[in-house]
Design an enzyme around this catalytic site. Sequence first.
Site: not given
Length: 269
Positions: A91, A239
């Site tokens: 992400d 992430h």
Amino acid sequence: MTRRTALAANLVMLVLLSACANGEPAPTRSPLPYPTIPQVTATPSAAPTGTAPPGTPPTKPNRKKPAKRGTVGPLNTQRLTGTRAVALTFDDGPHPQWTPKLLDQLRRARVRATFCVVGVKVRKYPALVRRIAREGHSLCNHSWQHDLKLGSRKSDQIRADLSRTSQEIRRAVPGAEIRYYRQPGGKWTPSVVAVARSLGMRSLHWDVDPTDWDKKTTTPQIRGRIAQQARPGSIVLLHDGGGDRSRTIGACPQVISSLKRKYGITLLR
Ligand SMILES: [Zn+2]
């Protein structure tokens, strides 16, 4: 069973049934010393299994007791892949420093992942989004500027935000398929789920969050938490943007190889 206890049991049944017919909730536990009494519910179940009633705040993943995790995320969002293989999701990118390193790792390991990209970053680094797509990974809409409160805004504002993000992704990658939306912070609301669905996107939650977003989480902790919490079908949250991702990048080679060996890694489609 004697005739007297059988009569007593019937009497208790009658009392229970009449209580239920009056709309009172049935007792959750049978008062009788044997389990043969039929379960009578006063009202039909309002929500299908796994669906939180409207207004329920999104639940945080329970990190200490993974055994209690369900099979769907908050508000019936997707939590598992549906097969034994697990899925990796990254992400908050793309990021010029971290995303290429991660793409190199994925290519070496011959696995594909899902990148939940933020609109403003897509606008800034379209070539990275093109590389993500070119190397066979999936693209997921992660909102225009990572608005944690997006879910509580008006439906047209949500729609404008999600549409703008998808348009920006398709400006970088013409014709890109964007099958998933992931709400920043996992702060799902019924309206954001509904808007995403109306735009053709499934709401993508996760099953394992090793908290690589937290600066205090170390590389060994990222590895250890994933090893400990992963189960067949887990969707793993990681992430590649939104800060210093050196710890995630450091953890990934081992995370990828061990998940691949244990479960297989699948691409969310
Ligand atoms: Zn995010």
